[in-house]
Design a protein around this motif. Structure first.
Motif, short mmCIF file in Angstrom:
data_model
loop_
_atom_site.label_atom_id
_atom_site.label_comp_id
_atom_site.label_asym_id
_atom_site.label_seq_id
_atom_site.Cartn_x
_atom_site.Cartn_y
_atom_site.Cartn_z
N GLN A 1 10.55 -3.16 20.51
CA GLN A 1 10.69 -3.98 19.30
C GLN A 1 11.52 -3.27 18.23
OE1 GLN A 1 6.95 -5.60 17.86
NE2 GLN A 1 6.10 -5.67 19.91
N GLY A 2 12.38 -2.35 18.68
CA GLY A 2 13.28 -1.66 17.75
C GLY A 2 12.53 -0.94 16.65
N GLU A 3 12.87 -1.26 15.40
CA GLU A 3 12.27 -0.52 14.29
C GLU A 3 10.81 -0.90 14.02
OE1 GLU A 3 15.13 -0.46 11.09
OE2 GLU A 3 16.51 0.70 12.33
N LYS A 4 10.30 -1.87 14.77
CA LYS A 4 8.86 -2.17 14.67
C LYS A 4 8.05 -1.36 15.69
CE LYS A 4 9.16 -6.69 12.63
NZ LYS A 4 9.55 -8.04 12.98
N ASN A 5 8.74 -0.61 16.52
CA ASN A 5 8.05 0.22 17.52
C ASN A 5 7.11 1.21 16.85
OD1 ASN A 5 9.47 -0.90 19.62
ND2 ASN A 5 10.85 0.84 19.92
N ASP A 6 6.14 1.72 17.61
CA ASP A 6 5.41 2.90 17.15
C ASP A 6 6.41 4.05 17.08
OD1 ASP A 6 2.92 1.64 17.02
OD2 ASP A 6 2.49 2.02 19.15
N TYR A 7 6.12 5.03 16.21
CA TYR A 7 6.98 6.21 16.13
C TYR A 7 6.62 7.18 17.24
CZ TYR A 7 8.09 4.50 11.47
OH TYR A 7 8.49 3.73 10.42
N VAL A 8 7.64 7.74 17.87
CA VAL A 8 7.38 8.70 18.95
C VAL A 8 8.16 9.97 18.64
CG1 VAL A 8 7.62 9.14 21.44
CG2 VAL A 8 7.06 6.83 20.63
N ILE A 9 7.49 11.08 18.83
CA ILE A 9 8.12 12.38 18.52
C ILE A 9 7.61 13.40 19.53
CG2 ILE A 9 6.32 13.03 16.83
CD1 ILE A 9 8.66 14.07 15.06
N THR A 10 8.48 14.36 19.89
CA THR A 10 8.08 15.34 20.90
C THR A 10 8.87 16.64 20.74
OG1 THR A 10 7.72 15.65 23.29
CG2 THR A 10 9.68 14.43 22.67
N GLY A 11 8.67 17.55 21.68
CA GLY A 11 9.39 18.83 21.65
C GLY A 11 10.74 18.73 22.34
N TYR A 12 11.08 19.77 23.07
CA TYR A 12 12.41 19.88 23.66
C TYR A 12 12.49 19.32 25.09
CZ TYR A 12 9.36 23.54 24.96
OH TYR A 12 8.23 24.18 25.36
N ARG A 13 11.32 19.01 25.71
CA ARG A 13 11.31 18.48 27.08
C ARG A 13 11.30 16.96 26.92
NH1 ARG A 13 10.21 21.85 30.94
NH2 ARG A 13 9.00 23.32 29.70
N ASP A 14 12.40 16.39 26.39
CA ASP A 14 12.31 15.10 25.70
C ASP A 14 13.05 13.92 26.33
OD1 ASP A 14 14.78 16.23 25.23
OD2 ASP A 14 14.84 15.73 23.10
N HIS A 15 13.80 14.13 27.40
CA HIS A 15 14.66 13.03 27.90
C HIS A 15 13.85 11.78 28.24
CE1 HIS A 15 16.95 16.61 29.97
NE2 HIS A 15 16.95 16.72 28.67
N ILE A 16 12.73 12.02 28.94
CA ILE A 16 11.98 10.88 29.49
C ILE A 16 11.22 10.14 28.39
CG2 ILE A 16 10.17 10.25 31.17
CD1 ILE A 16 13.06 11.36 32.22
N HIS A 17 10.71 10.89 27.43
CA HIS A 17 10.02 10.25 26.30
C HIS A 17 11.01 9.35 25.56
CE1 HIS A 17 7.93 13.97 27.25
NE2 HIS A 17 6.83 13.46 26.73
N ALA A 18 12.25 9.83 25.41
CA ALA A 18 13.27 9.05 24.69
C ALA A 18 13.59 7.76 25.44
CB ALA A 18 14.54 9.88 24.51
N ILE A 19 13.80 7.88 26.74
CA ILE A 19 14.18 6.70 27.53
C ILE A 19 13.03 5.70 27.56
CG2 ILE A 19 14.86 5.86 29.83
CD1 ILE A 19 16.20 8.62 30.29
N LYS A 20 11.82 6.19 27.76
CA LYS A 20 10.67 5.27 27.86
C LYS A 20 10.40 4.58 26.51
CE LYS A 20 6.94 3.37 29.65
NZ LYS A 20 7.05 2.09 30.32
#
Ligand SMILES: Cc1ncc(C[n+]2csc(CCOP(=O)(O)OP(=O)(O)O)c2C)c(N)n1
Ligand SMILES: [Mg+2]
Length: 337
Positions: A57-76
């Motif tokens: 939902q774009g900018e209505k999404n929950d905020y997600v933040i992580t460390g440096y092992r981050d590719h998959i969190h970003a894509i998901k």
């Protein structure tokens, strides 16, 4: 869970494994430089937790933040896989315009708020994002992924205390893979069971679960996310997991035994979920082979091709997004796409 969801989740996890495998190869081919930390083995955690979060939902999404092992969190969370790969290749079309690299994936349009190289840096930022959502009266929450090693940083303790005092809607997701680089958790942490460190000390509800089983992750993440959103309070969830590759690309893994690796490989979240779906009659081995082929083709012919063919940033624009006291007057002003 619906059958179609099971198949979709299996496909996603296979895609994430193959994406990281292809990054490994591209690094060996010197197409990717700098640091590279891969997520292989831990897929069920980000896939399961973020499947239960508000995304898409774009900018209505929950905020997600992580460390440096981050590719998959970003894509998901919603960052296009092409842009993540282009970032790894250092290209202008990358999610951080090729200036950040593997540890600094960022996609504000999806509320994926990074990608941080400094261990412990995301904690206070997650609390700030949650506080912003609370003040604005949206029912978004912040989801902060963190490693077991990060929990010994001061920022962890300071943030958990204030998140609890201020009742901030933030879900802390501890990905306990047992190691901080080459140091086993028993050598660095007085109470290795992370969830026990927060309930009495910071009055935050917490629990520990198997992070190698996607169905467990989905079930427990849903409960935790519902609690954070409804109660407007933090929650700390710990998933026991393992990284199948080294800490980063230069790691001879001399700190762990082959027996230990084999034991965890038996718990491979993708192999076990595949077996279950085959047993349930939802999919066959041939279907999975076909799925893998389709994924490899997509990675090669779309994602890698896009990264390869994208332009490099112009040398004269290398400082374009750098903030300092004396910014280049050409680049003052809002970021432009
Ligand atoms: C402030 C800071 N101190 C030290 C480092 C070096 N460092 C990089 S990764 C890491 C270990 C972190 O382990 P963990 O949080 O368990 O994450 P994992 O790599 O297991 O995913 C350390 C100490 C750093 N990047 N930042
Ligand atoms: Mg760790």
């Amino acid at each position: 869970m619906k059958d179609a969801d099971k198949k979709r989740l299996l496909r996603e996890m296979i895609f994430f494994r193959r994406f990281e495998d292809r990054c490994f190869e591209a690094y060996m081919e010197r197409k990717i430089g700098g640091f590279l930390h891969l997520y292989s083995g831990q897929e069920a955690v980000a896939t399961g937790v973020l499947d239960m979060a508000r995304t898409g939902q774009g900018e209505k999404n929950d905020y997600v933040i992580t460390g440096y092992r981050d590719h998959i969190h970003a894509i998901k969370t919603g960052a296009p896989a092409r842009e993540v790969m282009a970032e790894l290749f250092g290209k202008e079309t990358g999610s951080s315009k090729g200036r950040g690299g593997s540890m600094h994936i960022f996609d504000a349009s999806q509320n994926f708020m990074g990608g941080y190289a400094l261990v412990g840096q995301p904690f206070p930022l997650a609390a700030g994002l949650a506080m912003g959502a609370k003040h604005k009266g949206t029912d978004q929450i912040a989801i902060c992924f963190l490693g077991d090693g990060a929990n010994n940083q001061g920022t962890f303790h300071e943030t958990l205390n204030m998140a609890s005092v201020w009742n901030l809607p933030v879900l802390f997701v501890c990905e306990n893979n047992g190691y901080a680089i080459g140091t086993h958790i028993d050598r660095s942490t007085a109470q290795p069971e992370q969830y026990k460190r927060v309930d009495t000390a910071y009055n935050i509800k917490s629990s520990q679960h198997d992070g190698m089983n996607i169905e467990t992750v989905l079930k427990e993440a849903k409960k935790a996310i519902d609690y954070v959103r409804k109660e407007q309070k933090p929650y700390f969830i710990e998933f026991m997991t393992y990284r199948f590759r080294g800490h980063s690309m230069s790691d001879a893994k001399g700190y762990r035994t082959r027996d230990e690796e084999l034991e965890w490989e038996q718990r491979d979240p993708i192999k076990n979920f595949s077996k279950n779906l085959i047993k349930e009659g939802l999919i066959t081995e041939q279907d999975i082979k076909a799925m893998e082929k389709e994924i490899d083709d997509e990675i090669e012919n779309d994602i890698i091709k896009f990264a390869e063919e994208s332009p490099e940033p112009k040398v004269e624009e290398l400082t374009r997004y750098v903030l300092d006291d004396n910014p280049d007057p050409r680049w003052v002003g809002p970021l432009q796409k």
